[in-house]
Design a protein around this motif. Structure first.
Motif, PDB file in Angstrom:
ATOM      1  N   GLU A  78       9.538  -1.334  -8.596  1.00 45.53           N
ATOM      2  CA  GLU A  78       8.791  -2.341  -9.343  1.00 45.53           C
ATOM      3  C   GLU A  78       7.535  -2.845  -8.639  1.00 45.53           C
ATOM      4  O   GLU A  78       6.681  -3.459  -9.282  1.00 45.53           O
ATOM      5  CB  GLU A  78       9.707  -3.537  -9.639  1.00 45.53           C
ATOM      6  CG  GLU A  78      10.887  -3.176 -10.523  1.00 45.53           C
ATOM      7  CD  GLU A  78      11.784  -4.366 -10.813  1.00 45.53           C
ATOM      8  OE1 GLU A  78      11.548  -5.450 -10.226  1.00 45.53           O
ATOM      9  OE2 GLU A  78      12.714  -4.209 -11.632  1.00 45.53           O
ATOM     10  N   ALA A  79       7.402  -2.607  -7.337  1.00 46.22           N
ATOM     11  CA  ALA A  79       6.269  -3.165  -6.589  1.00 46.22           C
ATOM     12  C   ALA A  79       5.297  -2.070  -6.169  1.00 46.22           C
ATOM     13  O   ALA A  79       5.692  -0.954  -5.841  1.00 46.22           O
ATOM     14  CB  ALA A  79       6.759  -3.915  -5.358  1.00 46.22           C
ATOM     15  N   LEU A  80       4.020  -2.421  -6.189  1.00 49.01           N
ATOM     16  CA  LEU A  80       2.952  -1.538  -5.726  1.00 49.01           C
ATOM     17  C   LEU A  80       1.957  -2.390  -4.962  1.00 49.01           C
ATOM     18  O   LEU A  80       1.690  -3.539  -5.333  1.00 49.01           O
ATOM     19  CB  LEU A  80       2.268  -0.850  -6.915  1.00 49.01           C
ATOM     20  CG  LEU A  80       1.078   0.064  -6.616  1.00 49.01           C
ATOM     21  CD1 LEU A  80       1.516   1.276  -5.803  1.00 49.01           C
ATOM     22  CD2 LEU A  80       0.425   0.526  -7.930  1.00 49.01           C
ATOM     23  N   VAL A  81       1.416  -1.824  -3.882  1.00 47.09           N
ATOM     24  CA  VAL A  81       0.452  -2.544  -3.061  1.00 47.09           C
ATOM     25  C   VAL A  81      -0.861  -1.771  -3.060  1.00 47.09           C
ATOM     26  O   VAL A  81      -0.866  -0.539  -2.927  1.00 47.09           O
ATOM     27  CB  VAL A  81       0.966  -2.713  -1.616  1.00 47.09           C
ATOM     28  CG1 VAL A  81      -0.022  -3.521  -0.783  1.00 47.09           C
ATOM     29  CG2 VAL A  81       2.343  -3.373  -1.608  1.00 47.09           C
ATOM     30  N   LEU A  82      -1.975  -2.475  -3.220  1.00 45.70           N
ATOM     31  CA  LEU A  82      -3.307  -1.872  -3.155  1.00 45.70           C
ATOM     32  C   LEU A  82      -4.012  -2.395  -1.905  1.00 45.70           C
ATOM     33  O   LEU A  82      -4.108  -3.605  -1.700  1.00 45.70           O
ATOM     34  CB  LEU A  82      -4.140  -2.219  -4.392  1.00 45.70           C
ATOM     35  CG  LEU A  82      -3.525  -1.883  -5.753  1.00 45.70           C
ATOM     36  CD1 LEU A  82      -4.533  -2.184  -6.858  1.00 45.70           C
ATOM     37  CD2 LEU A  82      -3.077  -0.435  -5.811  1.00 45.70           C
ATOM     38  N   GLY A  83      -4.480  -1.471  -1.088  1.00 49.22           N
ATOM     39  CA  GLY A  83      -5.131  -1.868   0.148  1.00 49.22           C
ATOM     40  C   GLY A  83      -6.346  -1.011   0.453  1.00 49.22           C
ATOM     41  O   GLY A  83      -6.668  -0.059  -0.256  1.00 49.22           O
ATOM     42  N   ILE A  84      -7.007  -1.377   1.539  1.00 43.25           N
ATOM     43  CA  ILE A  84      -8.156  -0.640   2.047  1.00 43.25           C
ATOM     44  C   ILE A  84      -7.744   0.034   3.346  1.00 43.25           C
ATOM     45  O   ILE A  84      -7.199  -0.623   4.247  1.00 43.25           O
ATOM     46  CB  ILE A  84      -9.353  -1.581   2.318  1.00 43.25           C
ATOM     47  CG1 ILE A  84      -9.745  -2.326   1.043  1.00 43.25           C
ATOM     48  CG2 ILE A  84     -10.528  -0.802   2.888  1.00 43.25           C
ATOM     49  CD1 ILE A  84     -10.293  -1.451  -0.054  1.00 43.25           C
ATOM     50  N   LYS A  85      -7.974   1.333   3.438  1.00 47.73           N
ATOM     51  CA  LYS A  85      -7.715   2.057   4.680  1.00 47.73           C
ATOM     52  C   LYS A  85      -8.883   1.800   5.623  1.00 47.73           C
ATOM     53  O   LYS A  85      -9.992   2.293   5.408  1.00 47.73           O
ATOM     54  CB  LYS A  85      -7.559   3.557   4.413  1.00 47.73           C
ATOM     55  CG  LYS A  85      -7.261   4.387   5.653  1.00 47.73           C
ATOM     56  CD  LYS A  85      -5.922   4.034   6.245  1.00 47.73           C
ATOM     57  CE  LYS A  85      -5.580   4.939   7.421  1.00 47.73           C
ATOM     58  NZ  LYS A  85      -4.322   4.549   8.080  1.00 47.73           N
ATOM     59  N   LYS A  86      -8.614   1.041   6.668  1.00 47.85           N
ATOM     60  CA  LYS A  86      -9.706   0.596   7.532  1.00 47.85           C
ATOM     61  C   LYS A  86      -9.969   1.551   8.690  1.00 47.85           C
ATOM     62  O   LYS A  86     -11.111   1.699   9.126  1.00 47.85           O
ATOM     63  CB  LYS A  86      -9.402  -0.812   8.050  1.00 47.85           C
ATOM     64  CG  LYS A  86      -9.297  -1.851   6.928  1.00 47.85           C
ATOM     65  CD  LYS A  86      -8.908  -3.212   7.453  1.00 47.85           C
ATOM     66  CE  LYS A  86      -8.889  -4.245   6.313  1.00 47.85           C
ATOM     67  NZ  LYS A  86      -7.869  -3.939   5.306  1.00 47.85           N
ATOM     68  N   SER A  87      -8.946   2.175   9.215  1.00 53.57           N
ATOM     69  CA  SER A  87      -9.115   3.097  10.337  1.00 53.57           C
ATOM     70  C   SER A  87      -9.151   4.523   9.821  1.00 53.57           C
ATOM     71  O   SER A  87      -8.137   5.058   9.376  1.00 53.57           O
ATOM     72  CB  SER A  87      -7.958   2.926  11.330  1.00 53.57           C
ATOM     73  OG  SER A  87      -8.055   3.858  12.378  1.00 53.57           O
ATOM     74  N   LEU A  88     -10.315   5.124   9.860  1.00 51.39           N
ATOM     75  CA  LEU A  88     -10.482   6.495   9.367  1.00 51.39           C
ATOM     76  C   LEU A  88     -10.583   7.434  10.560  1.00 51.39           C
ATOM     77  O   LEU A  88     -11.638   7.587  11.173  1.00 51.39           O
ATOM     78  CB  LEU A  88     -11.723   6.598   8.486  1.00 51.39           C
ATOM     79  CG  LEU A  88     -11.728   5.717   7.228  1.00 51.39           C
ATOM     80  CD1 LEU A  88     -13.001   5.941   6.427  1.00 51.39           C
ATOM     81  CD2 LEU A  88     -10.498   5.981   6.370  1.00 51.39           C
TER      82      LEU A  88
END
Length: 368
Positions: A78-88
């Protein structure tokens, strides 16, 4: 996705019909909802509650709360998280792949009892999707270009630089959430010196329409069906994974198999022999001609053992075997348990012998 594992298989009793994803809450970093991929995902689940979070790593109701153990599978659904990948960064690997690519995600909607990823975030680990995909693909294209031609073959690949894109999740499941994985497959289709690679326990036939042209290696994880029914929770059945191999080869993927994890139980070698016979009967000449394998023996962890005892103790009858295991510090500094080195070599030799007897065309690229 239909959950078929129930009491008879030793897995936790759950409703027979439960979708892989039924997203009701989306935890999102503010910057993530401003990007096109973030908006695409929000539009996909318009009725989901959107909860702003400062960081995808610090969400108290998801991570680090031991009361979530009983809700392990429900949270993943039921849960989903949206994030930014900061370390490339593309980390050198040299085992399964030449490099580990920047993650497209972290976490999984499946719930394999031995999965190492939940150890980092606590008692539940639903999918976190990184939505700055343009930055990730741009970084990868530049990294591949800097490598130039691969001049010396190695166990990863004789000709191409191999980038594992699914270290912290399952890319076949991720492809059901957004276009991130498709963007990577299309990127590597146009990079003649490199290929993407990911292991999967989920058959997502949408990938068959992507025309990878050999630029992506799919590694279907296989183990004896009886063991998978207990430990591979919410995954595609082993028979379905085998049945998909020919179709993925025909669609233009390089297809390998992961014999992973190898779990030592009474009669384990006979069960592996039966699974190899199932594999041999289930694929055609084109798949056999290009099929290679990795062998990865079980690594377990005391913290994960304790978590599993709270929601799926039946699996721990197979996974937690102190009489067979010894503690060893992993590359990231954690203490894990693995089969004793004095006997693991014998286990591996026995399995290699059975592979050679039942599927002699399978070249083992890597064993751990």
């Amino acid at each position: 996705m239909t959950d078929t594992q129930g009491i008879d298989s030793g897995a936790p009793a759950r409703p027979r019909e439960r979708p892989m994803l039924d997203i009701r809450r989306i935890y999102a970093e503010p910057a993530a909802v401003e990007l096109p991929r973030g908006r695409q995902i929000l539009e996909r689940w318009p009725d989901a509650e959107v909860i702003e979070v400062a960081s995808h790593w610090r969400i108290p109701e998801l991570h680090g709360d031991e009361t979530n153990v009983k809700r392990w599978v429900r949270i993943k659904t039921e849960a989903l998280v949206l994030g930014i990948k900061k370390s490339l960064t593309a980390r050198p690997n040299g085992r399964s792949a030449d490099f580990i690519a920047p993650s497209l995600s972290n976490g999984c909607a499946m719930a394999c009892a031995y999965c190492y990823v939940p150890r980092r975030k606590g008692y539940s680990n639903p999918v976190t999707t990184f939505v700055n995909i343009e930055q990730i693909t741009g970084y990868l294209a530049r990294h591949v270009q800097r490598q130039g031609m691969k001049l010396e073959p190695n166990q990863c690949d004789p000709d191409a630089w191999v980038y594992d894109i699914g270290e912290n999740g399952d890319s076949s499941v991720d492809a059901a959430i957004s276009d991130n994985v498709r963007d990577i497959v299309e990127l590597f289709r146009d990079l003649p010196t490199a290929k993407a690679s990911f292991a999967t326990k989920f058959v997502n036939r949408d990938l068959l329409d992507w025309d990878p042209q050999g630029g992506t290696r799919v590694r279907f994880s296989l183990m004896p069906e009886r063991i998978a029914k207990i430990t591979d929770i919410r995954t595609s059945p082993i028979s379905e994974r085998i049945a998909a191999i020919d179709d993925f080869v025909a669609a233009g993927y390089e297809v390998h198999v992961n014999f992973s994890p190898v779990i030592v139980v009474d009669g384990w070698l006979d069960e592996w022999r039966e699974m190899l016979r199932q594999l041999d009967a289930g694929i055609g000449p084109a798949a056999k001609a290009q099929l290679k394998a990795e062998i990865i023996f079980l690594t377990h962890n005391e913290q994960l053992h304790e978590v599993n005892m709270g929601w799926h103790p039946k699996a721990e009858d197979l996974l937690w075997r102190p009489e067979l295991q010894e503690a060893k510090r992993s590359q990231n500094g954690a203490w894990n348990v693995r089969y004793k080195s004095s006997t693991k070599r014998r286990y591996l030799d026995d399995l290699l012998r059975v592979i050679d007897e039942e599927t002699p065309y399978v070249q083992v690229r890597y064993a751990f």
